[in-house]
Design an enzyme around this catalytic site. Sequence first.
Site, PDB file in Angstrom:
ATOM      1  N   TYR A 122      41.578 -48.277 -50.138  1.00  0.00           N
ATOM      2  CA  TYR A 122      41.709 -48.398 -51.604  1.00  0.00           C
ATOM      3  C   TYR A 122      42.990 -49.139 -51.965  1.00  0.00           C
ATOM      4  O   TYR A 122      42.973 -50.147 -52.689  1.00  0.00           O
ATOM      5  CB  TYR A 122      41.696 -47.009 -52.269  1.00  0.00           C
ATOM      6  N   LYS A 172      43.731 -52.855 -53.751  1.00  0.00           N
ATOM      7  CA  LYS A 172      44.505 -53.023 -54.996  1.00  0.00           C
ATOM      8  C   LYS A 172      45.695 -53.963 -54.752  1.00  0.00           C
ATOM      9  O   LYS A 172      46.041 -54.780 -55.601  1.00  0.00           O
ATOM     10  CB  LYS A 172      44.996 -51.664 -55.524  1.00  0.00           C
ATOM     11  N   THR A 221      48.370 -49.812 -59.275  1.00  0.00           N
ATOM     12  CA  THR A 221      48.715 -48.441 -58.901  1.00  0.00           C
ATOM     13  C   THR A 221      49.987 -48.387 -58.059  1.00  0.00           C
ATOM     14  O   THR A 221      50.296 -49.350 -57.334  1.00  0.00           O
ATOM     15  CB  THR A 221      47.547 -47.832 -58.095  1.00  0.00           C
ATOM     16  N   ASP A 222      50.680 -47.254 -58.112  1.00  0.00           N
ATOM     17  CA  ASP A 222      51.876 -47.088 -57.264  1.00  0.00           C
ATOM     18  C   ASP A 222      51.498 -47.020 -55.780  1.00  0.00           C
ATOM     19  O   ASP A 222      52.361 -47.179 -54.911  1.00  0.00           O
ATOM     20  CB  ASP A 222      52.685 -45.843 -57.681  1.00  0.00           C
ATOM     21  N   GLU A 223      50.193 -46.793 -55.487  1.00  0.00           N
ATOM     22  CA  GLU A 223      49.792 -46.664 -54.074  1.00  0.00           C
ATOM     23  C   GLU A 223      49.965 -47.964 -53.297  1.00  0.00           C
ATOM     24  O   GLU A 223      49.985 -47.953 -52.069  1.00  0.00           O
ATOM     25  CB  GLU A 223      48.340 -46.175 -53.961  1.00  0.00           C
TER      26      GLU A 223
END
Length: 339
Positions: free
Chosen positions: A151, A155, A126-128
């Site tokens: 979260y 990741k 994810t870009d997060e």
Amino acid sequence: MQRILVTGGCGFIGSEFIRRQLATYDDVTIVNLDALTYAGNVENLAEIERHARYEFHKGDIADRDLVMRLLAGNPFDAVVNFAAESHVDRSLLDSGPFVRTNVVGTQVLLDACREAKVPRYVQVSTDEVYGSLGPTGLFTEETPLAPNSPYSASKAAADMLVHAYHHSFHFPAIITRCSNNYGPYQFPEKLLPLFITNLLANEQVPVYGSGQNVRDWIHVSDHCRGIDAALRRGKVGEVYNFGGRCEKTNLEITHLLLELLEKPKTLIRYVADRPGHDLRYAIDCSKAERELGWNPEVTFSEGLRSTIDWYRANSGWVSRVKSGEYRRYYTEQYGARLT
Ligand code: NAD
Ligand code: DAU
């Protein structure tokens, strides 16, 4: 014939990926390993559940014995890891399941894939993991990882393990990082399906803080085309960003939904902000465009309209998910047939 192990295939993005793989390629067989957490719904794959080239195994990617057995007994040409705890707000309430599935689960899969000599592994990230942007700038594949929520930290930890296995053992892995997805079958805890289904029921929509946080929206079909391109044409050891080139504040999205659904502004309810709420995500996806020949195809206005139409047409799915009844469907439909 290509055998692909997909993990987390009963979720929002994994189920789209499986439907598309079976529809696009005649020589692909999909084995889906999913633990069926609250977010996993076999109904998402109802249209292909009896497909001759589809097989489902209920199981946890963090269960080392099970994963080792599955991989050892099956020659796979590729593994695509979607399985994750995926909701930021839940990670703020309890980070335990996030560390277990996203970090330990990824480690177990990597070990099992190494042992079984799986020739290609795609980690869906994810870009997060890049953290938060100010008002300008874009995340590139070189942006340092700076996750802010439990979260995104889990990741990022998984991404680092994947990178380390590639670096240390020449493990044939590719990492993809995508921005906010929307489309059919998304669990109505995320912004778009929550707001669409609430508004269709004339219920209020909870906007966090000022509503000025920005996300880059991409239709789930474009994300899955990107993962497919990375799987087939990506270079081992590389990271590929995917995004929709579609930045919107949460308030812009909310007003657009009110307009499209012809609902009054009084349904907006401002609520306390998400702790540590990332301000802005925006993706530079030019590497994927250049090297994979991929680009996002679905415009936001067309994608949003078709998504609204899908939730309107699938009110049964929505009510079964919101009431928890989809879990009964699983027991009735599959009973003791599953491992
Ligand atoms: P989702 O929550 O809809 O689905 C997750 C799926 O994984 C469910 O079917 C669940 O049952 C399964 N699962 C959870 N824990 C498991 C475990 N221990 N073992 C086996 N299966 C397990 O998630 P999603 O939105 O479809 O996201 C899929 C992947 O894409 C995730 O890795 C997520 O981090 C990533 N991603 C999501 C987005 C987004 O906008 N939704 C954007 C970029 C990346
Ligand atoms: O960027 C990719 C990520 O996008 C994925 O990795 C995650 O799995 C996915 O959940 C998503 O994370 P976000 O936190 O950006 O998505 P969410 O839909 O939860 O929130 C989008 C924005 O809307 C965010 O700024 C918070 C806000 N929001 C969300 C909810 C659920 C609200 O204002 N109200 C809400 O009720």
